[in-house]
Structures are given as C-alpha cells and as structure tokens.
Design an enzyme around this catalytic site. Structure first.
Site, mmCIF file in Angstrom:
data_model
loop_
_atom_site.group_PDB
_atom_site.id
_atom_site.type_symbol
_atom_site.label_atom_id
_atom_site.label_comp_id
_atom_site.label_asym_id
_atom_site.label_seq_id
_atom_site.Cartn_x
_atom_site.Cartn_y
_atom_site.Cartn_z
ATOM 1 C CB ALA A 266 -7.042 0.728 6.769
ATOM 2 C CB ALA A 267 -2.781 -3.190 8.017
ATOM 3 N N GLY A 268 -1.526 -0.753 6.548
ATOM 4 C CA GLY A 268 -0.389 0.088 6.202
ATOM 5 C C GLY A 268 -0.655 1.549 6.501
ATOM 6 C CG ASP A 269 -3.744 3.523 4.520
ATOM 7 O OD1 ASP A 269 -2.721 3.745 3.842
ATOM 8 O OD2 ASP A 269 -4.830 3.181 4.026
#
Length: 326
Positions: A266-269
C-alpha cells in the site's frame, strides 16, 4: 457534503487481503511455518480511495461525519458473501462514499493473497478478482467529479470506457496502471497524470533496462500524457511534464525519505492517494495557476514513507495530521 468540496471518484477494485508474514518464501514442495497471518480490506482501488480520504481529513473529522474540502467516492463491486458488510462499513468509517459500490448477488468479493518477507518488507501478491471482473462497461463517472482515479484491477474495457467519459466530462484523469499490461494508445491520449513504478514503466513503454528515464517518459508524452510520474522506491520519484518535453528539458527526481522499511504493501497506493488529493484541491480552487507537481510529489513521498514503516495495507495508510509538512 459541502457544496465546495472537490470530488474524487475512485473507479477500481475492492479485495479482501489474506496476509502471511514470513522470513522467506518457501521453495517448491516445502512447508514453512510463518510468523503471522491476518485478514484485512484492500484492493488497489479501495486502498487508493482510503488514502484519498485519510489524506484529506483527520480521523476525528471522519468519525464525526464532519465535511471535508475533498469528497471521496468509491465505485466498484463486491460479492454478497461474508466479507461485503464489514468492507463497506470500514470504508464508510474512513469517510468514504460507497453508493457507487454494487453488491453482486451470487458473486464472491475479490481476494488478494499477500506474502510479506519480514527481512526486506517486500511483498508478493496473488489476485483473485471475483466481483471486480463483473463490473459492466457503462458510465461510472459522477458528473461533478474533479478527479477520476483508475487502476487495472477491473476489466480493461471498463477502465478505457470511463477514462474517455472522465475526459469528456472535464475531470482530471489519473491512472496507476497496475497490474501492468500493454495499453492501447487511446488510454494515453489526453491523459492528465500517469503514475507508474519502474517495472510498470518498462512494460508499458516497451523499453527495458533503459539508462534514461527521460527516454521512457518521452514515450508516454508523445502519446499524449501531460504529467509522467515514475516511482523509484528508495531512489525517489522521477517526473517529467509535456512542457518540459516540448522545451527539451530533462525530468526531475524528488529524493525519497530514508526510513526503516517494514512492509511496502500500500505504499504506492498511499502515494497515489496523496497526489490525487493535491490535484483535486488545485482543480477546485483555480486552474489559472499551474499545478505544483514538485510540491505534490514531495508531500506524497512523505505520506508513503509513513506507510512502509507499518505492517498491513489499509491499516498502514496515515491520516493527514500524521504527515509532517513537506
């Protein structure tokens, strides 16, 4: 909702995450005892919607139902199984509008099986689409949307159709094309914001092992993309605009914040969500001023750096007051 709120419509996937944390990935035929197992709510669409909601308001505002200057709406589908009620309740607790989420009779909610290596924080994901792939090709874009955000965990024709509709309605269109597959040129023509990681950039551009991000970005700009953003993990974020390209100016790299990585899920999200909020606020305030791409990326970088320091998907996404000033 305040009439002055900027609307972000996130048209994307909703998945239940089944997360196993392990020191290493087992080899073929091996049984390995893991460190932990948890379930949670995810999907790139829902994760990015949660990120948009949390990074535009405080947790107190969300829990009290207080209006924010950004109104985030989730659009997609879940099954009528044991997961959907808890899922929708969780999204609503984050301040998300869920009227656009259909509950499909006889279908299963999408599932993502996630393996996280605890030594590096890297993850491997297996995606079973379920109800996500039963979303029909129809107009899903709200007329008042300032920003429409897409990924590629819905049927491709649903995404392409609604990207076209969003452009026709005058919304800023953002796509984070993951999982990456080659896209037709129509996806890029008039696209406002393309956000990809290194792997996605190589797949979509057709250029592997390039030593020049300018070369990669130029492929997309020539096809009609206005802003190309390539996330480079620990190396930061590269960006190039159509104006820089037209003036033969190189792109820029915004350095990453150095932190201890626990889990990259979820870092990219989180990055995409923070960036989308910045676009929505700019769109609703005054388009006469140029969008501050550099500032938006720096803030999104800070938000993502908080996510990688915690385990989990949506549970690791910060609220706006958790993010320091960039």
């Amino acid at each position: 909702m305040s009439p002055k709120s900027a609307v972000i419509s996130v048209i994307g996937s909703l998945n239940v995450d089944l997360v196993t944390r392990t020191p290493r990935v087992p080899v073929a035929g091996e049984t390995l005892t893991t460190e932990s197992f948890n379930t949670g709510f995810g999907g790139k669409g829902a994760n990015q919607a949660v990120a948009c909601a949390r990074l535009s308001r405080t947790q107190k505002q969300a829990s009290s139902g207080e209006a924010s200057d950004v109104d985030v709406r989730m659009v997609g589908a879940v099954g009528d199984d044991e997961f959907h009620k808890g899922f929708l309740k969780s999204l609503q607790a984050d301040g998300l509008g869920t009227k656009g989420v259909k509950i499909l009779k006889g279908k299963k909610t999408g599932v993502a099986v996630i393996i996280v290596e605890t030594g590096t924080g890297e993850n491997r994901i297996m995606f079973s689409p379920g109800a996500n792939y039963d979303v029909q090709v129809e107009d899903l874009v709200d007329d008042d949307a300032a920003v429409v955000l897409f990924q590629l965990e819905l049927p491709l024709q649903v995404v392409l159709h609604n990207m076209k509709v969003a452009r026709e309605k005058g919304a800023e269109t953002i796509i984070n094309p993951a999982p990456a597959i080659p896209l037709p040129d129509e996806a890029y023509n008039g696209l406002d914001h393309l956000i990809v990681n290194e792997t996605e950039a190589a797949i979509l551009s057709g250029i592997e092992n390039s030593t020049s991000w300018d070369e990669v970005a130029s492929v997309f700009v020539r096809k009609g993309v206005k802003n190309v953003i390539i996330t480079l993990g620990g190396e930061g974020v590269y960006y190039r605009t159509d104006k820089q390209h037209a003036q033969s100016q190189p792109g820029k790299i915004v350095p990453a914040r150095k932190v201890q990585v626990v889990d990259t899920t979820a870092a990219g999200d989180t990055f995409v969500g923070a960036y989308s909020v910045a676009v929505a606020r700019w769109k609703s305030s005054s388009e006469s001023t140029e969008f501050d791409l550099d500032s938006a990326i720096r803030h999104a970088n800070l938000a993502a750096s908080l996510t990688v320091q915690k385990a989990g998907a949506q549970s690791s996404i910060p609220w706006v007051n958790d993010v320091p000033s960039s």
